[in-house]
Design a protein around this motif. Structure first.
Motif, PDB file in Angstrom:
ATOM      1  N   ALA A   4      34.292  44.240  38.262  1.00  0.00           N
ATOM      2  CA  ALA A   4      35.353  44.662  37.339  1.00  0.00           C
ATOM      3  C   ALA A   4      36.631  43.900  37.635  1.00  0.00           C
ATOM      4  O   ALA A   4      37.344  43.494  36.725  1.00  0.00           O
ATOM      5  CB  ALA A   4      35.588  46.164  37.449  1.00  0.00           C
ATOM      6  N   ARG A   5      36.912  43.678  38.899  1.00  0.00           N
ATOM      7  CA  ARG A   5      38.108  42.928  39.274  1.00  0.00           C
ATOM      8  C   ARG A   5      37.986  41.479  38.800  1.00  0.00           C
ATOM      9  O   ARG A   5      38.930  40.903  38.295  1.00  0.00           O
ATOM     10  CB  ARG A   5      38.301  42.975  40.793  1.00  0.00           C
ATOM     11  CG  ARG A   5      39.660  42.477  41.216  1.00  0.00           C
ATOM     12  CD  ARG A   5      39.933  42.662  42.702  1.00  0.00           C
ATOM     13  NE  ARG A   5      39.716  44.031  43.136  1.00  0.00           N
ATOM     14  CZ  ARG A   5      38.855  44.379  44.089  1.00  0.00           C
ATOM     15  NH1 ARG A   5      38.141  43.480  44.717  1.00  0.00           N
ATOM     16  NH2 ARG A   5      38.723  45.640  44.426  1.00  0.00           N
ATOM     17  N   THR A   6      36.809  40.890  38.939  1.00  0.00           N
ATOM     18  CA  THR A   6      36.593  39.519  38.477  1.00  0.00           C
ATOM     19  C   THR A   6      36.817  39.441  36.977  1.00  0.00           C
ATOM     20  O   THR A   6      37.499  38.549  36.490  1.00  0.00           O
ATOM     21  CB  THR A   6      35.168  39.053  38.822  1.00  0.00           C
ATOM     22  OG1 THR A   6      34.999  39.142  40.227  1.00  0.00           O
ATOM     23  CG2 THR A   6      34.944  37.623  38.377  1.00  0.00           C
ATOM     24  N   LYS A   7      36.261  40.377  36.221  1.00  0.00           N
ATOM     25  CA  LYS A   7      36.463  40.390  34.771  1.00  0.00           C
ATOM     26  C   LYS A   7      37.940  40.528  34.449  1.00  0.00           C
ATOM     27  O   LYS A   7      38.449  39.840  33.583  1.00  0.00           O
ATOM     28  CB  LYS A   7      35.678  41.536  34.121  1.00  0.00           C
ATOM     29  CG  LYS A   7      34.221  41.254  33.986  1.00  0.00           C
ATOM     30  CD  LYS A   7      33.543  42.361  33.215  1.00  0.00           C
ATOM     31  CE  LYS A   7      32.061  42.091  33.104  1.00  0.00           C
ATOM     32  NZ  LYS A   7      31.380  43.045  32.268  1.00  0.00           N
ATOM     33  N   GLU A  43      37.947  45.198  28.385  1.00  0.00           N
ATOM     34  CA  GLU A  43      37.615  44.200  29.402  1.00  0.00           C
ATOM     35  C   GLU A  43      36.180  44.371  29.889  1.00  0.00           C
ATOM     36  O   GLU A  43      35.512  43.393  30.200  1.00  0.00           O
ATOM     37  CB  GLU A  43      38.593  44.279  30.566  1.00  0.00           C
ATOM     38  CG  GLU A  43      39.934  43.684  30.217  1.00  0.00           C
ATOM     39  CD  GLU A  43      40.930  43.747  31.357  1.00  0.00           C
ATOM     40  OE1 GLU A  43      40.817  44.641  32.216  1.00  0.00           O
ATOM     41  OE2 GLU A  43      41.833  42.893  31.372  1.00  0.00           O
ATOM     42  N   SER A  44      35.708  45.607  29.956  1.00  0.00           N
ATOM     43  CA  SER A  44      34.337  45.835  30.428  1.00  0.00           C
ATOM     44  C   SER A  44      33.293  45.344  29.426  1.00  0.00           C
ATOM     45  O   SER A  44      32.150  45.114  29.792  1.00  0.00           O
ATOM     46  CB  SER A  44      34.123  47.315  30.747  1.00  0.00           C
ATOM     47  OG  SER A  44      34.115  48.076  29.558  1.00  0.00           O
ATOM     48  N   LYS A  45      33.684  45.160  28.176  1.00  0.00           N
ATOM     49  CA  LYS A  45      32.766  44.652  27.139  1.00  0.00           C
ATOM     50  C   LYS A  45      32.689  43.129  27.140  1.00  0.00           C
ATOM     51  O   LYS A  45      31.843  42.550  26.476  1.00  0.00           O
ATOM     52  CB  LYS A  45      33.225  45.102  25.747  1.00  0.00           C
ATOM     53  CG  LYS A  45      33.151  46.583  25.528  1.00  0.00           C
ATOM     54  CD  LYS A  45      33.677  46.915  24.142  1.00  0.00           C
ATOM     55  CE  LYS A  45      33.700  48.404  23.907  1.00  0.00           C
ATOM     56  NZ  LYS A  45      34.204  48.743  22.577  1.00  0.00           N
ATOM     57  N   LEU A  46      33.561  42.483  27.891  1.00  0.00           N
ATOM     58  CA  LEU A  46      33.651  41.027  27.870  1.00  0.00           C
ATOM     59  C   LEU A  46      32.552  40.423  28.746  1.00  0.00           C
ATOM     60  O   LEU A  46      32.566  40.561  29.958  1.00  0.00           O
ATOM     61  CB  LEU A  46      35.023  40.593  28.376  1.00  0.00           C
ATOM     62  CG  LEU A  46      35.365  39.121  28.286  1.00  0.00           C
ATOM     63  CD1 LEU A  46      35.352  38.661  26.826  1.00  0.00           C
ATOM     64  CD2 LEU A  46      36.729  38.865  28.877  1.00  0.00           C
ATOM     65  N   PRO A  47      31.578  39.750  28.120  1.00  0.00           N
ATOM     66  CA  PRO A  47      30.496  39.160  28.915  1.00  0.00           C
ATOM     67  C   PRO A  47      30.964  37.913  29.644  1.00  0.00           C
ATOM     68  O   PRO A  47      31.732  37.116  29.106  1.00  0.00           O
ATOM     69  CB  PRO A  47      29.443  38.814  27.863  1.00  0.00           C
ATOM     70  CG  PRO A  47      30.196  38.633  26.597  1.00  0.00           C
ATOM     71  CD  PRO A  47      31.406  39.522  26.697  1.00  0.00           C
ATOM     72  N   ILE A  48      30.509  37.773  30.870  1.00  0.00           N
ATOM     73  CA  ILE A  48      30.827  36.594  31.665  1.00  0.00           C
ATOM     74  C   ILE A  48      29.534  35.807  31.874  1.00  0.00           C
ATOM     75  O   ILE A  48      28.511  36.368  32.247  1.00  0.00           O
ATOM     76  CB  ILE A  48      31.464  36.983  33.001  1.00  0.00           C
ATOM     77  CG1 ILE A  48      32.814  37.624  32.734  1.00  0.00           C
ATOM     78  CG2 ILE A  48      31.603  35.782  33.915  1.00  0.00           C
ATOM     79  CD1 ILE A  48      33.611  37.975  33.953  1.00  0.00           C
ATOM     80  N   ASP A  49      29.597  34.519  31.617  1.00  0.00           N
ATOM     81  CA  ASP A  49      28.453  33.634  31.798  1.00  0.00           C
ATOM     82  C   ASP A  49      28.092  33.588  33.284  1.00  0.00           C
ATOM     83  O   ASP A  49      28.927  33.237  34.117  1.00  0.00           O
ATOM     84  CB  ASP A  49      28.810  32.242  31.275  1.00  0.00           C
ATOM     85  CG  ASP A  49      27.632  31.300  31.293  1.00  0.00           C
ATOM     86  OD1 ASP A  49      27.059  31.099  32.394  1.00  0.00           O
ATOM     87  OD2 ASP A  49      27.291  30.749  30.233  1.00  0.00           O
TER      88      ASP A  49
END
Length: 80
Positions: A4-7, A43-49
């Motif tokens: 979560a912190r990374t996002k 922010e939690s919905k934001l996908p990270i590659d």
């Protein structure tokens, strides 16, 4: 949590939009929403590659637009 912190650190578009609204939006109940909760929700919905560790700019803009629309205000919008 660490993910979560990374996002949070990488979601600069959502963070920037959230911060501007938090600072300048006149209707302080934010359409009867807890504005901090809204931030974390989007922010939690934001996908990270998983290979690059970066988020998709187009997806971040879509989520930011949706976050602004949650205010229910016809005058607030994101211009691209």
């Amino acid at each position: 949590s660490k993910s979560a912190r990374t996002k949070l650190e990488q979601s600069t578009v959502i963070d920037e939009v959230w911060t501007l609204i938090d600072k300048y939006y006149l209707e302080r109940s934010f359409h009867n929403q807890n504005w901090n909760d809204v931030r974390y929700q989007y922010e939690s919905k934001l996908p990270i590659d998983s290979t690059t560790g970066k988020y998709n700019d187009d997806e971040a803009m879509k989520l930011s637009t949706s976050m602004v629309q949650s205010l229910g205000d016809k005058y607030s919008r994101i211009l691209d």
